[in-house]
Design a protein around this motif. Structure first.
Motif, PDB file in Angstrom:
ATOM      1  N   MET A 108      -4.574  -0.138  -7.240  1.00 60.96           N
ATOM      2  CA  MET A 108      -4.583   1.222  -6.701  1.00 60.96           C
ATOM      3  C   MET A 108      -4.720   1.189  -5.179  1.00 60.96           C
ATOM      4  O   MET A 108      -4.117   1.973  -4.451  1.00 60.96           O
ATOM      5  CB  MET A 108      -5.772   2.009  -7.274  1.00 60.96           C
ATOM      6  CG  MET A 108      -5.795   2.137  -8.776  1.00 60.96           C
ATOM      7  SD  MET A 108      -4.667   3.390  -9.405  1.00 60.96           S
ATOM      8  CE  MET A 108      -5.653   4.851  -9.101  1.00 60.96           C
ATOM      9  N   MET A 109      -5.529   0.264  -4.710  1.00 60.12           N
ATOM     10  CA  MET A 109      -5.798   0.147  -3.284  1.00 60.12           C
ATOM     11  C   MET A 109      -4.577  -0.407  -2.546  1.00 60.12           C
ATOM     12  O   MET A 109      -4.270   0.020  -1.437  1.00 60.12           O
ATOM     13  CB  MET A 109      -7.009  -0.786  -3.176  1.00 60.12           C
ATOM     14  CG  MET A 109      -7.317  -1.234  -1.822  1.00 60.12           C
ATOM     15  SD  MET A 109      -6.591  -2.834  -1.505  1.00 60.12           S
ATOM     16  CE  MET A 109      -7.721  -3.310  -0.206  1.00 60.12           C
ATOM     17  N   ILE A 110      -3.878  -1.311  -3.203  1.00 57.94           N
ATOM     18  CA  ILE A 110      -2.651  -1.846  -2.598  1.00 57.94           C
ATOM     19  C   ILE A 110      -1.605  -0.733  -2.460  1.00 57.94           C
ATOM     20  O   ILE A 110      -0.926  -0.615  -1.437  1.00 57.94           O
ATOM     21  CB  ILE A 110      -2.109  -3.030  -3.438  1.00 57.94           C
ATOM     22  CG1 ILE A 110      -2.987  -4.267  -3.193  1.00 57.94           C
ATOM     23  CG2 ILE A 110      -0.642  -3.325  -3.114  1.00 57.94           C
ATOM     24  CD1 ILE A 110      -2.645  -5.468  -4.054  1.00 57.94           C
ATOM     25  N   LEU A 111      -1.499   0.112  -3.491  1.00 61.07           N
ATOM     26  CA  LEU A 111      -0.532   1.211  -3.448  1.00 61.07           C
ATOM     27  C   LEU A 111      -0.810   2.135  -2.258  1.00 61.07           C
ATOM     28  O   LEU A 111       0.117   2.624  -1.608  1.00 61.07           O
ATOM     29  CB  LEU A 111      -0.586   2.021  -4.748  1.00 61.07           C
ATOM     30  CG  LEU A 111      -0.009   1.334  -5.987  1.00 61.07           C
ATOM     31  CD1 LEU A 111      -0.304   2.152  -7.235  1.00 61.07           C
ATOM     32  CD2 LEU A 111       1.501   1.139  -5.826  1.00 61.07           C
ATOM     33  N   LYS A 112      -2.087   2.370  -1.976  1.00 62.21           N
ATOM     34  CA  LYS A 112      -2.424   3.224  -0.834  1.00 62.21           C
ATOM     35  C   LYS A 112      -2.204   2.494   0.487  1.00 62.21           C
ATOM     36  O   LYS A 112      -1.689   3.054   1.452  1.00 62.21           O
ATOM     37  CB  LYS A 112      -3.876   3.698  -0.943  1.00 62.21           C
ATOM     38  CG  LYS A 112      -4.053   4.699  -2.070  1.00 62.21           C
ATOM     39  CD  LYS A 112      -5.430   5.307  -2.124  1.00 62.21           C
ATOM     40  CE  LYS A 112      -5.536   6.175  -3.359  1.00 62.21           C
ATOM     41  NZ  LYS A 112      -4.647   7.362  -3.315  1.00 62.21           N
ATOM     42  N   THR A 113      -2.596   1.210   0.497  1.00 60.50           N
ATOM     43  CA  THR A 113      -2.470   0.428   1.731  1.00 60.50           C
ATOM     44  C   THR A 113      -1.024   0.381   2.237  1.00 60.50           C
ATOM     45  O   THR A 113      -0.772   0.551   3.430  1.00 60.50           O
ATOM     46  CB  THR A 113      -2.985  -1.011   1.494  1.00 60.50           C
ATOM     47  OG1 THR A 113      -4.369  -0.933   1.117  1.00 60.50           O
ATOM     48  CG2 THR A 113      -2.845  -1.868   2.740  1.00 60.50           C
ATOM     49  N   ILE A 114      -0.080   0.176   1.315  1.00 62.11           N
ATOM     50  CA  ILE A 114       1.312   0.042   1.778  1.00 62.11           C
ATOM     51  C   ILE A 114       1.849   1.359   2.349  1.00 62.11           C
ATOM     52  O   ILE A 114       2.698   1.344   3.233  1.00 62.11           O
ATOM     53  CB  ILE A 114       2.257  -0.489   0.672  1.00 62.11           C
ATOM     54  CG1 ILE A 114       2.201   0.383  -0.583  1.00 62.11           C
ATOM     55  CG2 ILE A 114       1.919  -1.940   0.346  1.00 62.11           C
ATOM     56  CD1 ILE A 114       3.261   0.020  -1.613  1.00 62.11           C
ATOM     57  N   THR A 115       1.337   2.493   1.847  1.00 61.68           N
ATOM     58  CA  THR A 115       1.751   3.772   2.433  1.00 61.68           C
ATOM     59  C   THR A 115       1.310   3.837   3.899  1.00 61.68           C
ATOM     60  O   THR A 115       2.085   4.228   4.772  1.00 61.68           O
ATOM     61  CB  THR A 115       1.127   4.950   1.658  1.00 61.68           C
ATOM     62  OG1 THR A 115       1.481   4.834   0.283  1.00 61.68           O
ATOM     63  CG2 THR A 115       1.617   6.281   2.178  1.00 61.68           C
ATOM     64  N   ASP A 116       0.078   3.429   4.154  1.00 64.15           N
ATOM     65  CA  ASP A 116      -0.409   3.437   5.541  1.00 64.15           C
ATOM     66  C   ASP A 116       0.342   2.432   6.407  1.00 64.15           C
ATOM     67  O   ASP A 116       0.671   2.721   7.557  1.00 64.15           O
ATOM     68  CB  ASP A 116      -1.920   3.169   5.575  1.00 64.15           C
ATOM     69  CG  ASP A 116      -2.718   4.380   5.127  1.00 64.15           C
ATOM     70  OD1 ASP A 116      -3.060   4.458   3.934  1.00 64.15           O
ATOM     71  OD2 ASP A 116      -2.976   5.276   5.956  1.00 64.15           O
ATOM     72  N   LEU A 117       0.627   1.249   5.851  1.00 63.62           N
ATOM     73  CA  LEU A 117       1.370   0.247   6.639  1.00 63.62           C
ATOM     74  C   LEU A 117       2.762   0.762   6.974  1.00 63.62           C
ATOM     75  O   LEU A 117       3.239   0.609   8.101  1.00 63.62           O
ATOM     76  CB  LEU A 117       1.459  -1.081   5.865  1.00 63.62           C
ATOM     77  CG  LEU A 117       0.149  -1.875   5.745  1.00 63.62           C
ATOM     78  CD1 LEU A 117       0.366  -3.122   4.893  1.00 63.62           C
ATOM     79  CD2 LEU A 117      -0.397  -2.261   7.120  1.00 63.62           C
ATOM     80  N   GLU A 118       3.402   1.390   5.993  1.00 67.63           N
ATOM     81  CA  GLU A 118       4.743   1.914   6.237  1.00 67.63           C
ATOM     82  C   GLU A 118       4.705   2.957   7.350  1.00 67.63           C
ATOM     83  O   GLU A 118       5.584   3.008   8.207  1.00 67.63           O
ATOM     84  CB  GLU A 118       5.309   2.507   4.946  1.00 67.63           C
ATOM     85  CG  GLU A 118       6.803   2.784   4.977  1.00 67.63           C
ATOM     86  CD  GLU A 118       7.138   4.203   5.405  1.00 67.63           C
ATOM     87  OE1 GLU A 118       8.238   4.410   5.963  1.00 67.63           O
ATOM     88  OE2 GLU A 118       6.302   5.102   5.229  1.00 67.63           O
ATOM     89  N   ARG A 119       3.648   3.772   7.357  1.00 66.17           N
ATOM     90  CA  ARG A 119       3.561   4.809   8.389  1.00 66.17           C
ATOM     91  C   ARG A 119       3.219   4.228   9.756  1.00 66.17           C
ATOM     92  O   ARG A 119       3.645   4.754  10.774  1.00 66.17           O
ATOM     93  CB  ARG A 119       2.601   5.910   7.943  1.00 66.17           C
ATOM     94  CG  ARG A 119       3.310   6.698   6.838  1.00 66.17           C
ATOM     95  CD  ARG A 119       2.626   7.871   6.243  1.00 66.17           C
ATOM     96  NE  ARG A 119       3.430   8.303   5.073  1.00 66.17           N
ATOM     97  CZ  ARG A 119       3.016   9.160   4.145  1.00 66.17           C
ATOM     98  NH1 ARG A 119       1.827   9.717   4.244  1.00 66.17           N
ATOM     99  NH2 ARG A 119       3.804   9.491   3.132  1.00 66.17           N
ATOM    100  N   ILE A 120       2.494   3.125   9.779  1.00 65.60           N
ATOM    101  CA  ILE A 120       2.275   2.432  11.059  1.00 65.60           C
ATOM    102  C   ILE A 120       3.628   1.965  11.603  1.00 65.60           C
ATOM    103  O   ILE A 120       3.930   2.125  12.777  1.00 65.60           O
ATOM    104  CB  ILE A 120       1.316   1.224  10.891  1.00 65.60           C
ATOM    105  CG1 ILE A 120      -0.099   1.725  10.559  1.00 65.60           C
ATOM    106  CG2 ILE A 120       1.302   0.368  12.151  1.00 65.60           C
ATOM    107  CD1 ILE A 120      -1.105   0.611  10.250  1.00 65.60           C
TER     108      ILE A 120
END
Lengths: 234, 234
Positions: free
Chosen positions: B86-98
């Motif tokens: 679940m945490m990985i799914l959220k992390t990649i959204t933030d990385l993509e937005r960076i």
């Protein structure tokens, strides 16, 4: 073995999560509308209301996250349900960020209200943008409620319109600032509000794209409108 | 029944997803550094490189999403592993937005390069901000790699510092614009770059908060630094 009773419970759990997502959607839509209202009418109480709602949005995000984890752990959802749960997890992130942007606009409304020189500022530049973005958000939430992909292209086109409106607003504001430097501070406030609205449009578009992923099993983020049209028709 | 072979496969799958997240993190960190470099040195080729990298970031986001779905569907992960997914799914959204924000900065670098009046613009105002945000991102990714929560408060404090640097940059730029309206267009470019950097800081902070959720099972989004300190110690 899973009984009919268990299936019914499971259906109820999924339905309850979907209802919470729609509740979140309803709150952030209201936040957007009220934040702009607070800005245009210099209404500090309304601005405060928008900021207060943000706590409920944050709570719902955490609740839905936990509900989804529990459903995955206990129900071992099949492919279709799992896609929907993944999509809900993404949707609530975008909804929470729409709430954040609306809260920023409300904060601007409060700040401007404190400053008398600014109260006469007209936010006409952003009003048409807000109307389009609000339609985008409403349509995305309706599409979510009905798991309907038919409005995806319409939303993508509206997002392009909002981006163009945003750029045109910035150009206009730069002209104002150059013509009369006394408008600089005001124009910057409008500029950041316009930016927030433009981002809300992006989030609404994201939500519509997750629906396509859920229904069609195809990821259309980063796809062109033409590619999206093709996917929807398949 | 699950054999030792199956467990090993499962471990490899989790490890491969984590490696992809770190790869994404490495690319977006490079995008941030290069976007600023392109801006400061007026280097259009470097700016183009940042924009080109964005496709790989987007591809990785989609890949990791699919990997996570597949692991959930096939492996029925236990509570701890599920929290990590679940945490990985959220992390990649933030990385993509960076990556998106870095791409915006690169686009600014290209635009400014085309405009000779602007090439002399110094971006000194944002350089200290970038340094802090880069440290935040690096620390978040290191913490992710080691599932380590000890740096969470440090990152939250740096985020407050960045927010203050951002506000001070805006105030400075407004002063420039008021003193010399010819600097308006330039100052606005710097302002939007500063905004993008500030947002990258927010995303880096989000990632560090997901790690706490994974390790401590507690959601600290929207928590104060004091509350975070309490959670970490528990």
């Amino acid at each position: 073995m899973a009984s009919e009773h268990t299936y019914k419970e499971y259906d109820n759990e999924l339905e309850s999560v979907r209802a919470k997502v729609l509740e979140m959607g309803g709150i952030v839509e209201e936040q957007l509308v009220n934040a702009i209202e607070a800005l245009v009418k210099s209404d500090p109480q309304m601005a405060q209301g928008v900021m207060d709602s943000d706590q409920r949005v944050n709570e719902l995000e955490i609740e839905v996250d936990e509900d989804c984890s529990r459903i995955i752990a206990r129900r071992q959802p099949a492919a279709g349900d799992l896609r929907m749960i993944m999509m809900i997890l993404k949707t609530i992130t975008d909804l929470e960020r729409i709430g954040d942007e609306a809260t920023k606009i409300a904060r601007t409304a409060l700040r401007i209200n404190e400053d008398n020189r600014m109260t006469k500022l007209r936010f006409s530049e952003v009003k048409t943008m807000v109307e389009v973005v609000r339609q985008m958000l409403r349509t995305s939430l309706d599409s979510f409620a009905r798991m309907d992909v038919s409005k995806t292209v319409e939303i993508a086109k509206k997002d392009e319109l909002v981006d163009e409106q945003y750029r045109s607003t910035i150009r206009q504001l730069v002209t104002f600032m150059l013509e009369d430097p006394r408008t600089i501070s005001m124009s910057l406030e409008v500029m950041f509000v316009a930016k927030a609205i433009e981002r809300i449009g992006d989030h609404a578009k994201n939500i519509s794209e997750y629906i396509v992923y859920t229904v069609k099993g195809k990821d259309i983020r980063h796809a062109s409108i033409k590619e999206i049209q093709k996917t929807i028709k398949e």
